[in-house]
Design a protein around this motif. Structure first.
Motif, short mmCIF file in Angstrom:
data_model
loop_
_atom_site.label_atom_id
_atom_site.label_comp_id
_atom_site.label_asym_id
_atom_site.label_seq_id
_atom_site.Cartn_x
_atom_site.Cartn_y
_atom_site.Cartn_z
N THR A 45 0.76 -1.22 0.06
CA THR A 45 -0.10 -0.27 -0.10
C THR A 45 0.72 1.05 0.57
O THR A 45 1.83 1.24 0.82
N GLN A 56 -2.67 5.75 -0.27
CA GLN A 56 -3.56 4.86 -0.16
C GLN A 56 -3.92 4.64 1.48
O GLN A 56 -5.04 5.22 2.17
N ALA A 96 -6.72 6.07 3.16
CA ALA A 96 -8.16 5.30 4.21
C ALA A 96 -8.20 5.40 5.91
O ALA A 96 -9.23 5.03 6.54
#
Length: 194
Positions: free
Chosen positions: A152, A156, A160
């Motif tokens: 990741t 990202q 998130a």
């Protein structure tokens, strides 16, 4: 025609080198070094191993100067010898490596039979879980995401978790340092805590 002349010259150079002519030996090495090095590098990504293959190939030639059956095919002999040396070294490295570095298995050694390691592993797992639970919720979230999905990107992770992208790296470092501190505070040997 040029190859035939070169093959004859290689045979002559081999005979001269076998009789102790250092200049002939140097010319043989100069002419064939790129081929031997290319084969050495083709069979390993490790520079030190490639150098070992390269040197072993030349050593074998030096030991067999007067015994080559087809001296005019020297480059083929060097390629075959370098390839065999690469395979020999690969097998030797597999035997030397307790974790199988050539196979891609970089995990810890298996100590299933060793009671001491079983206890340490259980203690570490238990202490890790306890220490992890003591971390602030934000640290737990961040470390979970990074552990479960290491590929990741920080962008990202930022989306998130709603964290600014530039704070993720420093936050991760602080969280890991705190986790380590908590583990060490529990009387866990430092080598176990990492």
């Amino acid at each position: 025609m040029h190859e035939v002349g070169e093959a004859r010259t290689s045979a002559v150079l081999l005979r001269r080198a076998a009789s102790g002519d250092q200049q002939a030996w140097q010319e043989l090495v100069d002419r064939n070094a790129p081929v031997v090095w290319g084969v050495s590098r083709a069979f390993t990504t490790n520079n030190a191993d490639a150098e070992d293959i390269y040197q072993a190939t030349w050593l074998l030639l030096a030991e067999n100067l007067g015994r080559l059956r087809e001296p005019e095919s020297l480059s083929g002999w060097l390629v075959t010898t370098a390839r065999r040396e690469a395979m020999r070294l690969r097998r030797a490295r597999r035997r030397e490596s307790p974790v199988g570095l050539d196979s891609g298995d970089l995990g810890p050694p298996d100590h299933a039979e060793d009671p001491e390691h079983k206890v340490l592993r259980a203690m570490t797992s238990s202490r890790l879980a306890q220490s992890f639970a003591q971390l602030p919720q934000r640290c737990q979230q961040l470390l979970r995401v990074l552990a479960v999905a290491p590929e990741t990107t920080y962008s990202q992770v930022s989306q998130a978790l709603g964290m600014p992208r530039g704070t993720i790296g420093p936050k991760k470092s602080r969280c890991l340092a705190e986790l380590r501190r908590l583990m060490l505070a529990g009387d866990i040997p430092e080598e176990v805590a990492g």
